[in-house]
Design a protein around this motif. Structure first.
Motif, PDB file in Angstrom:
ATOM      1  N   GLY A 117       5.954   4.622  -8.871  1.00  0.00           N
ATOM      2  CA  GLY A 117       4.806   4.391  -8.006  1.00  0.00           C
ATOM      3  C   GLY A 117       5.121   4.284  -6.530  1.00  0.00           C
ATOM      4  N   VAL A 118       6.389   4.189  -6.186  1.00  0.00           N
ATOM      5  CA  VAL A 118       6.770   4.075  -4.776  1.00  0.00           C
ATOM      6  C   VAL A 118       6.364   5.343  -4.020  1.00  0.00           C
ATOM      7  CG1 VAL A 118       8.673   3.690  -3.159  1.00  0.00           C
ATOM      8  CG2 VAL A 118       8.682   2.534  -5.377  1.00  0.00           C
ATOM      9  N   GLY A 119       6.429   6.477  -4.688  1.00  0.00           N
ATOM     10  CA  GLY A 119       6.021   7.727  -4.062  1.00  0.00           C
ATOM     11  C   GLY A 119       4.565   7.724  -3.631  1.00  0.00           C
ATOM     12  N   TRP A 120       3.729   7.051  -4.401  1.00  0.00           N
ATOM     13  CA  TRP A 120       2.315   6.975  -4.030  1.00  0.00           C
ATOM     14  C   TRP A 120       2.118   6.127  -2.786  1.00  0.00           C
ATOM     15  CZ3 TRP A 120      -0.949  10.409  -5.540  1.00  0.00           C
ATOM     16  CH2 TRP A 120      -0.666  11.124  -6.704  1.00  0.00           C
ATOM     17  N   THR A 121       2.926   5.086  -2.641  1.00  0.00           N
ATOM     18  CA  THR A 121       2.887   4.280  -1.416  1.00  0.00           C
ATOM     19  C   THR A 121       3.265   5.148  -0.232  1.00  0.00           C
ATOM     20  OG1 THR A 121       3.454   2.301  -2.670  1.00  0.00           O
ATOM     21  CG2 THR A 121       3.814   2.216  -0.286  1.00  0.00           C
ATOM     22  N   LEU A 122       4.272   6.003  -0.423  1.00  0.00           N
ATOM     23  CA  LEU A 122       4.690   6.927   0.629  1.00  0.00           C
ATOM     24  C   LEU A 122       3.554   7.893   0.982  1.00  0.00           C
ATOM     25  CD1 LEU A 122       6.874   8.133   2.483  1.00  0.00           C
ATOM     26  CD2 LEU A 122       7.684   9.447   0.503  1.00  0.00           C
ATOM     27  N   ILE A 123       2.880   8.423  -0.007  1.00  0.00           N
ATOM     28  CA  ILE A 123       1.757   9.336   0.237  1.00  0.00           C
ATOM     29  C   ILE A 123       0.686   8.648   1.078  1.00  0.00           C
ATOM     30  CG2 ILE A 123      -0.226  10.484  -0.863  1.00  0.00           C
ATOM     31  CD1 ILE A 123       1.694  11.113  -3.220  1.00  0.00           C
ATOM     32  N   HIS A 124       0.300   7.443   0.667  1.00  0.00           N
ATOM     33  CA  HIS A 124      -0.765   6.738   1.385  1.00  0.00           C
ATOM     34  C   HIS A 124      -0.347   6.381   2.808  1.00  0.00           C
ATOM     35  CE1 HIS A 124      -3.140   6.801  -2.168  1.00  0.00           C
ATOM     36  NE2 HIS A 124      -2.304   6.049  -2.847  1.00  0.00           N
ATOM     37  N   LEU A 125       0.926   6.082   3.013  1.00  0.00           N
ATOM     38  CA  LEU A 125       1.423   5.796   4.359  1.00  0.00           C
ATOM     39  C   LEU A 125       1.342   7.053   5.228  1.00  0.00           C
ATOM     40  CD1 LEU A 125       2.786   3.762   6.304  1.00  0.00           C
ATOM     41  CD2 LEU A 125       4.980   4.557   5.396  1.00  0.00           C
ATOM     42  N   ILE A 126       1.779   8.176   4.699  1.00  0.00           N
ATOM     43  CA  ILE A 126       1.726   9.445   5.438  1.00  0.00           C
ATOM     44  C   ILE A 126       0.287   9.781   5.818  1.00  0.00           C
ATOM     45  CG2 ILE A 126       2.030  11.946   5.201  1.00  0.00           C
ATOM     46  CD1 ILE A 126       4.567  11.268   3.505  1.00  0.00           C
ATOM     47  N   GLU A 127      -0.640   9.504   4.933  1.00  0.00           N
ATOM     48  CA  GLU A 127      -2.044   9.848   5.180  1.00  0.00           C
ATOM     49  C   GLU A 127      -2.721   8.954   6.218  1.00  0.00           C
ATOM     50  OE1 GLU A 127      -3.652  10.063   1.209  1.00  0.00           O
ATOM     51  OE2 GLU A 127      -3.164  12.195   1.087  1.00  0.00           O
ATOM     52  N   THR A 128      -2.011   7.956   6.758  1.00  0.00           N
ATOM     53  CA  THR A 128      -2.573   7.139   7.844  1.00  0.00           C
ATOM     54  C   THR A 128      -2.363   7.789   9.204  1.00  0.00           C
ATOM     55  OG1 THR A 128      -0.574   5.795   8.223  1.00  0.00           O
ATOM     56  CG2 THR A 128      -2.149   4.995   6.561  1.00  0.00           C
ATOM     57  N   ALA A 129      -1.604   8.862   9.261  1.00  0.00           N
ATOM     58  CA  ALA A 129      -1.334   9.534  10.534  1.00  0.00           C
ATOM     59  C   ALA A 129      -2.612  10.147  11.091  1.00  0.00           C
ATOM     60  CB  ALA A 129      -0.277  10.622  10.354  1.00  0.00           C
ATOM     61  N   PRO A 130      -2.780  10.091  12.410  1.00  0.00           N
ATOM     62  CA  PRO A 130      -4.002  10.620  13.012  1.00  0.00           C
ATOM     63  C   PRO A 130      -4.029  12.132  13.132  1.00  0.00           C
ATOM     64  CG  PRO A 130      -2.568   9.793  14.719  1.00  0.00           C
ATOM     65  CD  PRO A 130      -1.916   9.465  13.406  1.00  0.00           C
ATOM     66  N   GLY A 131      -2.895  12.754  13.131  1.00  0.00           N
ATOM     67  CA  GLY A 131      -2.821  14.191  13.357  1.00  0.00           C
ATOM     68  C   GLY A 131      -2.828  14.973  12.067  1.00  0.00           C
ATOM     69  N   PRO A 132      -2.472  16.228  12.164  1.00  0.00           N
ATOM     70  CA  PRO A 132      -2.455  17.086  10.982  1.00  0.00           C
ATOM     71  C   PRO A 132      -1.470  16.577   9.936  1.00  0.00           C
ATOM     72  CG  PRO A 132      -1.888  18.335  12.966  1.00  0.00           C
ATOM     73  CD  PRO A 132      -2.057  16.914  13.364  1.00  0.00           C
ATOM     74  N   LEU A 133      -1.848  16.722   8.681  1.00  0.00           N
ATOM     75  CA  LEU A 133      -0.969  16.336   7.593  1.00  0.00           C
ATOM     76  C   LEU A 133       0.204  17.304   7.512  1.00  0.00           C
ATOM     77  CD1 LEU A 133      -3.718  15.568   4.955  1.00  0.00           C
ATOM     78  CD2 LEU A 133      -2.301  13.903   6.160  1.00  0.00           C
ATOM     79  N   PRO A 134       1.350  16.820   7.078  1.00  0.00           N
ATOM     80  CA  PRO A 134       2.502  17.721   6.980  1.00  0.00           C
ATOM     81  C   PRO A 134       2.306  18.770   5.897  1.00  0.00           C
ATOM     82  CG  PRO A 134       3.094  15.482   6.295  1.00  0.00           C
ATOM     83  CD  PRO A 134       1.658  15.458   6.699  1.00  0.00           C
TER      84      PRO A 134
END
Length: 107
Positions: free
Chosen positions: A57-74
């Motif tokens: 489940g740690v990967g899902w935490t990483l996903i949600h953290l990345i999705e807080t970025a204001p710019g384009p998603l990687p």
């Protein structure tokens, strides 16, 4: 890029399910040290940290953290059949750019 993100990214991809509890706990602590939101630059760096599975489940935490970025998603490479967990963000992030998940994506 903030020091906490640099430390997390420098440790490489998240470990897999066969990793030790101590290793997983260490990576969780690193991830928890990164405050939200992340910058677009940090999100792109963090996207290279996906491991072969969801790391309990740690990967899902990483996903949600990345999705807080204001710019384009990687843009991330399409996951292999051995890593079906990462097919979810891959599809969601490609839809964000108006692409169908089966479309070819150039980096």
């Amino acid at each position: 890029m903030r020091t906490e993100v640099q430390i997390f990214v420098a440790d490489g991809p998240l470990p897999d399910w066969d990793s030790t509890e101590e290793e997983i706990d260490r990576r969780v602590l690193q991830l928890d040290a990164i405050t939200k939101p992340v910058t677009t630059e940090e999100a792109h760096a963090l996207a290279a940290s996906f491991g072969p599975d969801d790391c309990y489940g740690v990967g899902w935490t990483l996903i949600h953290l990345i999705e807080t970025a204001p710019g384009p998603l990687p843009v991330i490479p399409r996951p292999s059949a051995e890593a079906p967990t990462w097919d979810v963000p891959w599809r969601r992030w490609h839809r964000h750019y108006g692409q169908e998940p089966d479309d070819e994506v150039s980096s």
